[in-house]
Design an enzyme around this catalytic site. Sequence first.
Site, PDB file in Angstrom:
ATOM      1  N   CYS A  22     -19.521   1.377  -1.297  1.00 46.58           N
ATOM      2  CA  CYS A  22     -19.447   0.911  -2.688  1.00 46.58           C
ATOM      3  C   CYS A  22     -19.083  -0.568  -2.768  1.00 46.58           C
ATOM      4  CB  CYS A  22     -18.485   1.765  -3.515  1.00 46.58           C
ATOM      5  SG  CYS A  22     -16.757   1.622  -3.039  1.00 46.58           S
ATOM      6  N   CYS A  33     -22.598   0.839  -7.238  1.00 47.43           N
ATOM      7  CA  CYS A  33     -21.578   1.540  -6.444  1.00 47.43           C
ATOM      8  C   CYS A  33     -21.621   3.043  -6.722  1.00 47.43           C
ATOM      9  CB  CYS A  33     -20.188   0.973  -6.736  1.00 47.43           C
ATOM     10  SG  CYS A  33     -19.801   0.860  -8.490  1.00 47.43           S
ATOM     11  N   CYS A  90     -24.775  -2.567 -14.527  1.00 47.21           N
ATOM     12  CA  CYS A  90     -24.739  -2.356 -13.066  1.00 47.21           C
ATOM     13  C   CYS A  90     -24.015  -1.047 -12.754  1.00 47.21           C
ATOM     14  CB  CYS A  90     -24.026  -3.510 -12.368  1.00 47.21           C
ATOM     15  SG  CYS A  90     -23.989  -3.290 -10.575  1.00 47.21           S
ATOM     16  N   CYS A 149     -14.880   3.931   4.588  1.00 50.87           N
ATOM     17  CA  CYS A 149     -16.254   3.748   4.118  1.00 50.87           C
ATOM     18  C   CYS A 149     -16.283   2.477   3.275  1.00 50.87           C
ATOM     19  CB  CYS A 149     -16.679   4.948   3.272  1.00 50.87           C
ATOM     20  SG  CYS A 149     -18.274   4.716   2.445  1.00 50.87           S
ATOM     21  N   ASP A 209       0.770  -1.236   0.000  1.00 48.56           N
ATOM     22  CA  ASP A 209       0.000   0.000   0.000  1.00 48.56           C
ATOM     23  C   ASP A 209       0.808   1.298   0.000  1.00 48.56           C
ATOM     24  OD1 ASP A 209      -2.498   1.535   0.225  1.00 48.56           O
ATOM     25  OD2 ASP A 209      -1.777   1.992   2.229  1.00 48.56           O
TER      26      ASP A 209
HETATM   27  C1  B12 Z   1      -4.837   6.763  -2.828  1.00 46.53           C
HETATM   28  C2  B12 Z   1      -5.599   5.540  -2.408  1.00 46.53           C
HETATM   29  C3  B12 Z   1      -6.910   5.713  -1.987  1.00 46.53           C
HETATM   30  C4  B12 Z   1      -7.685   6.990  -2.237  1.00 46.53           C
HETATM   31  C5  B12 Z   1      -8.154   6.979  -3.718  1.00 46.53           C
HETATM   32  C6  B12 Z   1      -8.913   5.674  -4.085  1.00 46.53           C
HETATM   33  C7  B12 Z   1      -8.745   5.191  -5.511  1.00 46.53           C
HETATM   34  N1  B12 Z   1      -9.740   4.419  -5.955  1.00 46.53           N
HETATM   35  O1  B12 Z   1      -7.728   5.453  -6.175  1.00 46.53           O
HETATM   36  C8  B12 Z   1      -8.811   6.888  -1.167  1.00 46.53           C
HETATM   37  C9  B12 Z   1      -8.330   7.522   0.116  1.00 46.53           C
HETATM   38  C10 B12 Z   1     -10.141   7.509  -1.570  1.00 46.53           C
HETATM   39  C11 B12 Z   1      -8.867   5.376  -0.988  1.00 46.53           C
HETATM   40  C12 B12 Z   1     -10.005   4.709  -0.550  1.00 46.53           C
HETATM   41  C13 B12 Z   1     -10.062   3.344  -0.398  1.00 46.53           C
HETATM   42  N2  B12 Z   1      -9.044   2.468  -0.475  1.00 46.53           N
HETATM   43 CO1  B12 Z   1      -7.284   2.963  -1.138  1.00 46.53          CO
HETATM   44  N3  B12 Z   1      -5.593   3.236  -1.949  1.00 46.53           N
HETATM   45  C14 B12 Z   1      -4.993   4.272  -2.439  1.00 46.53           C
HETATM   46  C15 B12 Z   1      -3.604   3.904  -2.970  1.00 46.53           C
HETATM   47  C16 B12 Z   1      -2.563   4.294  -1.923  1.00 46.53           C
HETATM   48  C17 B12 Z   1      -3.242   4.529  -4.311  1.00 46.53           C
HETATM   49  C18 B12 Z   1      -4.355   4.406  -5.376  1.00 46.53           C
HETATM   50  C19 B12 Z   1      -4.157   5.370  -6.516  1.00 46.53           C
HETATM   51  O2  B12 Z   1      -3.063   5.552  -7.001  1.00 46.53           O
HETATM   52  N4  B12 Z   1      -5.244   5.996  -6.966  1.00 46.53           N
HETATM   53  C20 B12 Z   1      -5.199   6.935  -8.041  1.00 46.53           C
HETATM   54  C21 B12 Z   1      -6.080   6.520  -9.226  1.00 46.53           C
HETATM   55  C22 B12 Z   1      -5.892   7.495 -10.390  1.00 46.53           C
HETATM   56  O3  B12 Z   1      -5.652   5.281  -9.640  1.00 46.53           O
HETATM   57  P1  B12 Z   1      -6.537   4.238 -10.476  1.00 46.53           P
HETATM   58  O4  B12 Z   1      -7.899   3.987  -9.994  1.00 46.53           O
HETATM   59  O5  B12 Z   1      -5.610   3.090 -10.610  1.00 46.53           O
HETATM   60  O6  B12 Z   1      -6.701   5.071 -11.819  1.00 46.53           O
HETATM   61  C23 B12 Z   1      -6.684   4.483 -13.020  1.00 46.53           C
HETATM   62  C24 B12 Z   1      -8.008   3.965 -13.435  1.00 46.53           C
HETATM   63  O7  B12 Z   1      -9.025   4.948 -13.220  1.00 46.53           O
HETATM   64  C25 B12 Z   1      -7.678   3.755 -14.859  1.00 46.53           C
HETATM   65  N5  B12 Z   1      -8.795   3.665 -15.732  1.00 46.53           N
HETATM   66  C26 B12 Z   1      -9.354   4.647 -16.411  1.00 46.53           C
HETATM   67  N6  B12 Z   1     -10.311   4.134 -17.188  1.00 46.53           N
HETATM   68  C27 B12 Z   1     -10.344   2.786 -16.987  1.00 46.53           C
HETATM   69  C28 B12 Z   1     -11.122   1.804 -17.549  1.00 46.53           C
HETATM   70  C29 B12 Z   1     -10.920   0.471 -17.152  1.00 46.53           C
HETATM   71  C30 B12 Z   1     -11.743  -0.587 -17.783  1.00 46.53           C
HETATM   72  C31 B12 Z   1      -9.966   0.166 -16.145  1.00 46.53           C
HETATM   73  C32 B12 Z   1      -9.761  -1.224 -15.672  1.00 46.53           C
HETATM   74  C33 B12 Z   1      -9.198   1.184 -15.579  1.00 46.53           C
HETATM   75  C34 B12 Z   1      -9.384   2.487 -16.036  1.00 46.53           C
HETATM   76  O8  B12 Z   1      -6.824   4.829 -15.257  1.00 46.53           O
HETATM   77  C35 B12 Z   1      -6.407   5.515 -14.087  1.00 46.53           C
HETATM   78  C36 B12 Z   1      -4.989   5.963 -14.220  1.00 46.53           C
HETATM   79  O9  B12 Z   1      -4.119   4.885 -14.371  1.00 46.53           O
HETATM   80  C37 B12 Z   1      -3.755   2.339  -3.131  1.00 46.53           C
HETATM   81  C38 B12 Z   1      -2.451   1.564  -2.921  1.00 46.53           C
HETATM   82  C39 B12 Z   1      -1.565   1.612  -4.153  1.00 46.53           C
HETATM   83  N7  B12 Z   1      -0.307   1.906  -3.942  1.00 46.53           N
HETATM   84  O10 B12 Z   1      -2.022   1.376  -5.263  1.00 46.53           O
HETATM   85  C40 B12 Z   1      -4.825   1.998  -2.063  1.00 46.53           C
HETATM   86  C41 B12 Z   1      -5.842   0.900  -2.383  1.00 46.53           C
HETATM   87  C42 B12 Z   1      -6.383   1.111  -3.771  1.00 46.53           C
HETATM   88  N8  B12 Z   1      -6.914   1.161  -1.420  1.00 46.53           N
HETATM   89  C43 B12 Z   1      -7.463   0.111  -0.950  1.00 46.53           C
HETATM   90  C44 B12 Z   1      -8.618   0.098  -0.107  1.00 46.53           C
HETATM   91  C45 B12 Z   1      -8.928  -1.191   0.633  1.00 46.53           C
HETATM   92  C46 B12 Z   1      -9.417   1.241  -0.011  1.00 46.53           C
HETATM   93  C47 B12 Z   1     -10.823   1.339   0.608  1.00 46.53           C
HETATM   94  C48 B12 Z   1     -11.705   0.124   0.326  1.00 46.53           C
HETATM   95  C49 B12 Z   1     -10.689   1.585   2.140  1.00 46.53           C
HETATM   96  C50 B12 Z   1     -12.011   1.846   2.869  1.00 46.53           C
HETATM   97  N9  B12 Z   1     -12.854   0.864   3.068  1.00 46.53           N
HETATM   98  O11 B12 Z   1     -12.249   2.954   3.288  1.00 46.53           O
HETATM   99  C51 B12 Z   1     -11.360   2.631  -0.084  1.00 46.53           C
HETATM  100  C52 B12 Z   1     -12.088   2.309  -1.396  1.00 46.53           C
HETATM  101  C53 B12 Z   1     -12.658   3.496  -2.112  1.00 46.53           C
HETATM  102  C54 B12 Z   1     -12.687   3.270  -3.633  1.00 46.53           C
HETATM  103  N10 B12 Z   1     -13.835   2.978  -4.213  1.00 46.53           N
HETATM  104  O12 B12 Z   1     -11.618   3.328  -4.256  1.00 46.53           O
HETATM  105  C55 B12 Z   1      -6.827  -1.154  -1.493  1.00 46.53           C
HETATM  106  C56 B12 Z   1      -7.753  -1.762  -2.552  1.00 46.53           C
HETATM  107  C57 B12 Z   1      -7.767  -3.286  -2.545  1.00 46.53           C
HETATM  108  C58 B12 Z   1      -8.610  -3.808  -3.669  1.00 46.53           C
HETATM  109  N11 B12 Z   1      -9.167  -4.991  -3.483  1.00 46.53           N
HETATM  110  O13 B12 Z   1      -8.757  -3.187  -4.702  1.00 46.53           O
HETATM  111  C59 B12 Z   1      -5.459  -0.595  -2.062  1.00 46.53           C
HETATM  112  C60 B12 Z   1      -4.923  -1.316  -3.298  1.00 46.53           C
HETATM  113  C61 B12 Z   1      -4.451  -0.698  -0.888  1.00 46.53           C
HETATM  114  C62 B12 Z   1      -3.936  -2.110  -0.677  1.00 46.53           C
HETATM  115  N12 B12 Z   1      -2.628  -2.295  -0.646  1.00 46.53           N
HETATM  116  O14 B12 Z   1      -4.672  -3.052  -0.542  1.00 46.53           O
HETATM  117  N13 B12 Z   1      -7.703   4.792  -1.363  1.00 46.53           N
HETATM  118  S1  SF4 Z   2     -18.131  -2.615  -8.869  1.00 45.68           S
HETATM  119 FE1  SF4 Z   2     -19.983  -1.343  -9.051  1.00 45.68          FE
HETATM  120  S2  SF4 Z   2     -20.685  -1.630 -11.180  1.00 45.68           S
HETATM  121 FE2  SF4 Z   2     -19.214  -3.327 -10.722  1.00 45.68          FE
HETATM  122  S3  SF4 Z   2     -20.573  -5.006 -10.004  1.00 45.68           S
HETATM  123 FE3  SF4 Z   2     -19.866  -3.882  -8.171  1.00 45.68          FE
HETATM  124  S4  SF4 Z   2     -21.549  -2.394  -7.773  1.00 45.68           S
HETATM  125 FE4  SF4 Z   2     -21.837  -3.141  -9.894  1.00 45.68          FE
END
Ligand code: B12
Ligand code: SF4
Length: 362
Positions: A258, A208, A205, A255, A139
């Site tokens: 989702c 979330c 779907c 939280c 992480d």
């Molecule tokens: C910053 C961070 C957060 C931030 C931002 C969340 C996010 N979704 O990025 C905040 C604080 C909000 C957060 C919340 C949570 N987090 Co967090 N977080 C991180 C962290 C440190 C970095 C993630 C990051 O770089 N985000 C920036 C965005 C831009 O990255 P991205 O989503 O990959 O973006 C790409 C996609 O959008 C993609 N994209 C665009 N279009 C498309 C289309 C398709 C089809 C696909 C596939 C992709 C795609 O392009 C973007 C750029 O590359 C990681 C650990 C890590 N080092 O990776 C943990 C991590 C993602 N978190 C984790 C967890 C557990 C959570 C929470 C569940 C905690 C909680 N219960 O409160 C929540 C979930 C909220 C959510 N829905 O994401 C876990 C997720 C585990 C898993 N099974 O996925 C991680 C991996 C930590 C870990 N080591 O386990 N987190």
């Molecule tokens: S991640 Fe969101 S869109 Fe995908 S199955 Fe779960 S609730 Fe539905």
Amino acid sequence: MIPRVPYDPPIPQELKIATDAEGLEVIGIASPAGSPERERDYVEWILRGFHGSMEYLRRHASMKYRPEALLPGCRSVIVVGVNYYRRTTTEDGPRPSNGRVARYAWGRDYHKVLGSMLRRVARSLHDGRASENYRVFVDSGPLAERFFAERAGAAFVAKNTLAVTSRFGSWFVIGEILSARTFDVEERARTAAGAGVHGGCPRGCSRCIDVCPTGALLGPYQIDASKCISYLTIEHKGAIPVELRRKMGGWVFGCDLCQEVCPLNVRAEVTTIPDFTNSIAGERIRLDEILALETDAEFTQRFAGSPVMRAGRRGLIRNACIAAANLDRYDLLETLRRLAHNPDDLIAEHARWAVDELNSRS
Ligand code: B12
Ligand code: SF4
């Protein structure tokens, strides 16, 4: 939807033995090649300010999709995940009145739990080789963990942006070993087709996206982290934007909304790891207990070893003030009035807001 037969990507026997010994069940190996396309998307995401006050995400941009930048000579990214899912147990009545905690934070901090497991796995795979031949991250490192988990065939990325596996849904946390070793892995584990075997979001779907009260999920795979309740309650250190406070409900740390509504999580297996099943913060924290934390020493004594430590005492009290108002805790009005005169501006302002909220509704 989650397929009936769980998918396990092919992995070498020596890795299977080492991860089995730790009880790790999400495993895969990805190539360390970069992804210019994703890197561009990521920079765009930062430029749009979706990272909020998480400045480390900006600093990580040049390393996010480049394992080579973290371990020169990196040849393999071993991705591992551990399931933390537990069912809700202690519903405190039909109208919950205490602060909710995201599941990953009910027990011991996963950075410590998974970090120790991974270091043991890494040592056994690199026995006799120089320690600079590998690095372990959980992480806190820059690597885009969900991206590499998907590339490794260990999971797929769902519309809520989380990585999902067929056995655990999204209820698992991720870590990785960057290694200078090459492992003999069948090519199919590294392809999109291999990753797709886990399944995908059902067509149409958007549960979330619809459930998120603050509108943080802007659309499929797109999050404005600065609005996510997880960010607001954990990562953000300053005042919480007033327009978001009412939308935060009773969450005081993280939280899970989702994930809770996600059909991919319906049949997820429950964790058996004692570090996760033994609660430290637990499912709900009493709001009166949080509001009474006067010193950092008291806070540390209560939450040592828990992910809740990351919010800090001030952050947790700030969150509890908001939750107290949102949960109609009129019985805490006196305590909140006292906190409204706290020398700490952050606490005082949120307590004043909570008092005003409760008064305006009564
Ligand atoms: C910053 C961070 C957060 C931030 C931002 C969340 C996010 N979704 O990025 C905040 C604080 C909000 C957060 C919340 C949570 N987090 Co967090 N977080 C991180 C962290 C440190 C970095 C993630 C990051 O770089 N985000 C920036 C965005 C831009 O990255 P991205 O989503 O990959 O973006 C790409 C996609 O959008 C993609 N994209 C665009 N279009 C498309 C289309 C398709 C089809 C696909 C596939 C992709 C795609 O392009 C973007 C750029 O590359 C990681 C650990 C890590 N080092 O990776 C943990 C991590 C993602 N978190 C984790 C967890 C557990 C959570 C929470 C569940 C905690 C909680 N219960 O409160 C929540 C979930 C909220 C959510 N829905 O994401 C876990 C997720 C585990 C898993 N099974 O996925 C991680 C991996 C930590 C870990 N080591 O386990 N987190
Ligand atoms: S991640 Fe969101 S869109 Fe995908 S199955 Fe779960 S609730 Fe539905």
